[in-house]
Design an enzyme around this catalytic site. Structure first.
Site, mmCIF file in Angstrom:
data_model
loop_
_atom_site.group_PDB
_atom_site.id
_atom_site.type_symbol
_atom_site.label_atom_id
_atom_site.label_comp_id
_atom_site.label_asym_id
_atom_site.label_seq_id
_atom_site.Cartn_x
_atom_site.Cartn_y
_atom_site.Cartn_z
ATOM 1 N N HIS A 259 36.249 40.105 35.797
ATOM 2 C CA HIS A 259 35.460 40.293 37.027
ATOM 3 C C HIS A 259 33.998 39.856 36.814
ATOM 4 C CE1 HIS A 259 35.271 42.798 40.977
ATOM 5 N NE2 HIS A 259 34.384 41.811 41.012
ATOM 6 N N ILE B 182 31.958 32.770 50.861
ATOM 7 C CA ILE B 182 32.293 32.253 49.524
ATOM 8 C C ILE B 182 33.398 31.210 49.633
ATOM 9 C CG2 ILE B 182 33.142 32.871 47.223
ATOM 10 C CD1 ILE B 182 31.874 35.683 47.689
ATOM 11 N N GLU C 233 41.535 47.522 37.750
ATOM 12 C CA GLU C 233 40.471 47.191 36.790
ATOM 13 C C GLU C 233 39.887 48.458 36.168
ATOM 14 O OE1 GLU C 233 37.547 44.803 38.825
ATOM 15 O OE2 GLU C 233 39.073 43.386 39.479
ATOM 16 N N ARG D 196 39.761 40.136 45.624
ATOM 17 C CA ARG D 196 40.025 41.487 45.156
ATOM 18 C C ARG D 196 41.447 41.559 44.607
ATOM 19 N NH1 ARG D 196 35.559 42.321 44.604
ATOM 20 N NH2 ARG D 196 34.199 43.911 45.479
#
Ligand code: NAP
Ligand code: 8YV
Length: 322
Positions: free
Chosen positions: A280, A156, A262, A233
């Site tokens: 998210h 990514i 979260e 994260r």
């Protein structure tokens, strides 16, 4: 085809349930009147787990299934699953790489633009009727000619780098292994990278080694014009230190898609108008989530049909399918 029994703890996308139920016996724990008695009576029958969400799948829970062979995680990040423990028990863990790379990189660029150019605050200005009283202030942030430091230049991270270059942004990076075939400037620590960039882009997995890797020192190195973006994260940033750095002007702003606890987000972050906060949603399109769901089911089916999972994680003791 195998008669293996598969367990799901909580609802997953229809494509996962449908694909697995067509080929294997699928148990849906959340639909049961007494899940605990199912686990007590039938755990030994379960050979595969399709796992979604971010609630930890702990060593203790894994050990409740003495004949478990595979855990297929929904997500490229598998920090919720104790893969090290699974590996020691010769249980395969799989994740969902590649199928989400472009989507997450697109989201990262959207989040970056929103943060650097204060687009959500500007939109709130219009919606609140404030444009009638005056234009939204000019932003100090801009993209072209600035440097993006990518912390975690994996699949990514590289997709983000390619996109950012098209915006005229210079790329620098840190990961543990320097890439000799990559021309972008390498820095040998997060702190050195932060000192060299305007936008610190975090694309790291959540591991014990990355926990709070971005701390008060790294944020101080980024400096008062610095912007931090986190698409990796939440555990990678010391969230308390981040709040403080934003409040006292150690850094200018932050764009966050992920958080330490979260779905809880600190009130102090919510109160800051210039900070951009997303729930998210990095991979959250129907197209991409379906691709991830298909890969979850295909990993389980490949394991029981061929003994070779498609995308095992490195802690897994078996070769991937070729
Ligand atoms: P990847 O290809 O495995 O890339 C991870 C990168 O992190 C690698 O370059 C690795 O390089 C580096 N890294 C790992 N541990 C490190 C450490 N301790 N210090 C410095 N660098 C380290 O994974 P990916 O597919 O790009 O995904 C990256 C992460 O993004 C996932 O694990 C997940 O947590 C997150 N993610 C978030 C969303 C979202 O919705 N927000 C969606 C998808 C993924 P070295 O091994 O050389 O250090
Ligand atoms: C998913 C992610 O949304 O792949 C990952 O690591 O963080 C996201 O793509 C998540 O894992 C599923 O809830």
């Amino acid at each position: 085809m195998s008669d293996a029994e598969i367990l799901m703890f909580s609802p997953m996308l229809p494509i996962v349930e449908k694909t697995l139920a067509e080929k294997l016996t699928l148990h849906r724990l959340w639909t049961m009147d007494d899940p605990e008695s199912f686990l007590a009576d039938k755990a030994a029958n379960i050979k595969g787990i399709a796992y979604g969400g971010h609630t930890p799948l702990t060593a203790n829970m894994i050990d409740r299934f003495p004949n478990l062979e595979i855990i297929a995680n929904f997500g490229v990040g598998y920090d919720a699953v104790d893969a090290v423990h699974a590996g020691t028990k010769s249980i395969v863990v799989t994740n969902t790489p590649d199928v989400l790379t472009d989507e997450v990189a697109d989201t990262a660029m959207g989040l970056t633009l929103m943060t650097v150019r204060e687009l959500s605050a500007a939109e709130r200005h219009l919606r609140a009727g404030k444009w009638l009283q005056g234009a939204y202030p000019l932003t100090r942030g801009t993209m072209s000619g600035r440097t993006m430091g990518i912390l975690g230049l994996g699949r990514i991270g590289q997709a983000i780098a390619r996109r950012a270059e098209a915006f005229g942004v210079k790329i620098a990076y840190h990961r543990r292994t320097r890439q000799d075939d990559i021309a972008w400037d390498y820095y040998d620590s997060p702190e050195a990278l932060a000192a060299a960039c305007d936008i610190l882009m975090i694309v790291l997995p959540g591991t014990p080694q990355t926990h709070h890797l971005v701390d008060a020192k790294v944020l101080a190195a980024l400096g008062p014009d610095g912007i931090v973006i986190n698409i990796g994260r939440g555990s990678v940033i010391d969230e308390e230190a981040l709040v403080k750095a934003l409040q006292d002007g150690t850094i200018r702003s932050a764009g966050l898609d992920v958080f330490e606890h979260e779905p809880s987000v600190p009130d102090a972050l919510i109160a800051m108008d210039h900070v951009v906060l997303l729930p998210h949603v990095g991979s959250a399109s129907i197209h991409t989530r379906d691709g991830m769901g298909k890969l979850v089911a295909d990993n389980i089916i490949a394991w029981f049909e061929t003994g070779k999972p498609l995308t095992p994680v490195p802690e897994t003791p078996v070769p991937a399918a070729t």
